[in-house]
Design a protein around this motif. Structure first.
Motif, PDB file in Angstrom:
ATOM      1  N   TYR A  18       0.822  -1.207   0.000  1.00  0.00           N
ATOM      2  CA  TYR A  18       0.000   0.000   0.000  1.00  0.00           C
ATOM      3  C   TYR A  18       0.854   1.255   0.000  1.00  0.00           C
ATOM      4  N   LEU A  19       0.214   2.351  -0.389  1.00  0.00           N
ATOM      5  CA  LEU A  19       0.783   3.691  -0.302  1.00  0.00           C
ATOM      6  C   LEU A  19      -0.188   4.541   0.508  1.00  0.00           C
ATOM      7  N   SER A  20       0.338   5.419   1.327  1.00  0.00           N
ATOM      8  CA  SER A  20      -0.502   6.360   2.061  1.00  0.00           C
ATOM      9  C   SER A  20       0.212   7.696   2.085  1.00  0.00           C
ATOM     10  N   GLY A  21      -0.503   8.741   1.747  1.00  0.00           N
ATOM     11  CA  GLY A  21       0.082  10.080   1.739  1.00  0.00           C
ATOM     12  C   GLY A  21      -0.720  10.982   0.825  1.00  0.00           C
ATOM     13  N   GLY A  22      -0.043  11.932   0.244  1.00  0.00           N
ATOM     14  CA  GLY A  22      -0.698  12.855  -0.660  1.00  0.00           C
ATOM     15  C   GLY A  22      -0.792  14.260  -0.113  1.00  0.00           C
ATOM     16  N   ILE A  23       0.048  14.557   0.874  1.00  0.00           N
ATOM     17  CA  ILE A  23       0.077  15.907   1.410  1.00  0.00           C
ATOM     18  C   ILE A  23       0.837  16.769   0.410  1.00  0.00           C
ATOM     19  N   GLY A  24       0.199  17.766  -0.104  1.00  0.00           N
ATOM     20  CA  GLY A  24       0.826  18.646  -1.088  1.00  0.00           C
ATOM     21  C   GLY A  24       0.642  18.126  -2.504  1.00  0.00           C
ATOM     22  N   LEU A  25       0.771  19.019  -3.440  1.00  0.00           N
ATOM     23  CA  LEU A  25       0.543  18.725  -4.847  1.00  0.00           C
ATOM     24  C   LEU A  25       1.511  17.674  -5.392  1.00  0.00           C
ATOM     25  N   ASP A  26       2.801  17.806  -5.059  1.00  0.00           N
ATOM     26  CA  ASP A  26       3.801  16.872  -5.585  1.00  0.00           C
ATOM     27  C   ASP A  26       3.511  15.445  -5.134  1.00  0.00           C
ATOM     28  N   GLU A  27       3.237  15.289  -3.844  1.00  0.00           N
ATOM     29  CA  GLU A  27       3.012  13.959  -3.294  1.00  0.00           C
ATOM     30  C   GLU A  27       1.714  13.352  -3.824  1.00  0.00           C
ATOM     31  N   SER A  28       0.662  14.150  -3.923  1.00  0.00           N
ATOM     32  CA  SER A  28      -0.602  13.607  -4.433  1.00  0.00           C
ATOM     33  C   SER A  28      -0.466  13.195  -5.901  1.00  0.00           C
ATOM     34  N   LYS A  29       0.241  13.983  -6.697  1.00  0.00           N
ATOM     35  CA  LYS A  29       0.468  13.608  -8.099  1.00  0.00           C
ATOM     36  C   LYS A  29       1.286  12.329  -8.198  1.00  0.00           C
ATOM     37  N   ALA A  30       2.302  12.202  -7.352  1.00  0.00           N
ATOM     38  CA  ALA A  30       3.155  11.015  -7.388  1.00  0.00           C
ATOM     39  C   ALA A  30       2.339   9.763  -7.092  1.00  0.00           C
ATOM     40  N   ILE A  31       1.452   9.826  -6.106  1.00  0.00           N
ATOM     41  CA  ILE A  31       0.619   8.667  -5.780  1.00  0.00           C
ATOM     42  C   ILE A  31      -0.350   8.375  -6.916  1.00  0.00           C
ATOM     43  N   GLN A  32      -0.981   9.403  -7.453  1.00  0.00           N
ATOM     44  CA  GLN A  32      -1.967   9.214  -8.516  1.00  0.00           C
ATOM     45  C   GLN A  32      -1.342   8.638  -9.787  1.00  0.00           C
ATOM     46  N   GLN A  33      -0.054   8.786  -9.954  1.00  0.00           N
ATOM     47  CA  GLN A  33       0.626   8.264 -11.146  1.00  0.00           C
ATOM     48  C   GLN A  33       1.080   6.818 -10.981  1.00  0.00           C
ATOM     49  N   THR A  34       0.975   6.272  -9.774  1.00  0.00           N
ATOM     50  CA  THR A  34       1.442   4.904  -9.557  1.00  0.00           C
ATOM     51  C   THR A  34       0.471   3.900 -10.159  1.00  0.00           C
ATOM     52  N   THR A  35       0.989   2.743 -10.472  1.00  0.00           N
ATOM     53  CA  THR A  35       0.170   1.662 -11.007  1.00  0.00           C
ATOM     54  C   THR A  35       0.339   0.434 -10.125  1.00  0.00           C
ATOM     55  N   GLY A  36      -0.542  -0.528 -10.307  1.00  0.00           N
ATOM     56  CA  GLY A  36      -0.415  -1.783  -9.579  1.00  0.00           C
ATOM     57  C   GLY A  36      -1.255  -1.861  -8.319  1.00  0.00           C
ATOM     58  N   TYR A  37      -2.015  -0.838  -8.012  1.00  0.00           N
ATOM     59  CA  TYR A  37      -2.880  -0.836  -6.835  1.00  0.00           C
ATOM     60  C   TYR A  37      -4.326  -0.885  -7.308  1.00  0.00           C
ATOM     61  N   ASN A  38      -5.102  -1.835  -6.790  1.00  0.00           N
ATOM     62  CA  ASN A  38      -6.455  -2.027  -7.295  1.00  0.00           C
ATOM     63  C   ASN A  38      -7.552  -1.401  -6.429  1.00  0.00           C
ATOM     64  N   LEU A  39      -7.181  -0.766  -5.339  1.00  0.00           N
ATOM     65  CA  LEU A  39      -8.136  -0.007  -4.536  1.00  0.00           C
ATOM     66  C   LEU A  39      -7.537   1.354  -4.244  1.00  0.00           C
ATOM     67  N   HIS A  40      -8.207   2.407  -4.710  1.00  0.00           N
ATOM     68  CA  HIS A  40      -7.759   3.786  -4.505  1.00  0.00           C
ATOM     69  C   HIS A  40      -8.770   4.462  -3.592  1.00  0.00           C
ATOM     70  N   MET A  41      -8.306   4.982  -2.460  1.00  0.00           N
ATOM     71  CA  MET A  41      -9.184   5.690  -1.538  1.00  0.00           C
ATOM     72  C   MET A  41      -8.739   7.138  -1.412  1.00  0.00           C
ATOM     73  N   THR A  42      -9.724   8.026  -1.404  1.00  0.00           N
ATOM     74  CA  THR A  42      -9.482   9.458  -1.249  1.00  0.00           C
ATOM     75  C   THR A  42     -10.314   9.955  -0.083  1.00  0.00           C
ATOM     76  N   PHE A  43      -9.705  10.769   0.778  1.00  0.00           N
ATOM     77  CA  PHE A  43     -10.398  11.324   1.940  1.00  0.00           C
ATOM     78  C   PHE A  43     -10.460  12.837   1.799  1.00  0.00           C
ATOM     79  N   SER A  44     -11.678  13.385   1.926  1.00  0.00           N
ATOM     80  CA  SER A  44     -11.843  14.828   1.768  1.00  0.00           C
ATOM     81  C   SER A  44     -12.841  15.362   2.785  1.00  0.00           C
ATOM     82  N   VAL A  45     -12.835  16.688   2.911  1.00  0.00           N
ATOM     83  CA  VAL A  45     -13.704  17.354   3.880  1.00  0.00           C
ATOM     84  C   VAL A  45     -14.228  18.661   3.299  1.00  0.00           C
ATOM     85  N   GLY A  46     -15.446  19.033   3.711  1.00  0.00           N
ATOM     86  CA  GLY A  46     -15.998  20.352   3.413  1.00  0.00           C
ATOM     87  C   GLY A  46     -16.517  20.533   2.013  1.00  0.00           C
TER      88      GLY A  46
END
Length: 149
Positions: free
Chosen positions: A48-76
């Protein structure tokens, strides 16, 4: 002068046609890969990967392959990414296969095929969803909380 003006219009037209392609290509690259701190981790044989704080990190995670469940947490109302979510993935009631504390705002998991229940808890407020994982495209789950929860 007409030749220069025509040339400028041609260059402008080419730029306008190419800009969406260049912008799309630019969005595929992390802005500053040195600032990306996300590394694949493993729990109970599940990558698994967990993170996405900041634009660079979120883009890096979104570009990865090989993970079959993607979860996003948001508020407001602005759907702002949030970290610090507790995640539990169960294969059957009482059969937890994955448990992560203070995760997010993006969590990508590689699960064996099957049907899973995903529970995400933030500030005592719990959200549930199910994911039927097969050999097809990744399953995307979005967990959203109101500003006051």
């Amino acid at each position: 002068m007409k030749t220069t003006h025509s040339l400028m219009l041609s260059v402008t037209a080419v730029c306008l046609l190419m800009c969406p392609v260049m912008l799309q290509a630019a969005s595929l690259e992390p802005i500053d890969s040195a600032g990306v701190q996300v590394q694949q981790q493993q729990q109970n044989g599940i990558n698994y990967l967990s993170g996405g704080i900041g634009l660079d990190e979120s883009k890096a995670i979104q570009q990865t392959t090989g993970y079959n469940l993607h979860m996003t947490f948001s508020v407001g109302t602005g759907n702002e990414y949030i970290p610090d979510v507790d995640v539990v993935i169960s294969k059957a009631p009482g059969q937890t296969v994955f448990n992560l504390s203070q995760a997010g705002p993006l969590v990508y998991v590689q699960l064996p095929p099957g049907k899973y229940t995903v529970t995400a808890t933030r500030d005592g407020v719990t959200r549930h969803d199910t994911a039927d994982i097969g050999s097809g495209a990744a399953r995307n789950l979005v967990f959203h909380w109101n500003d006051n929860s």
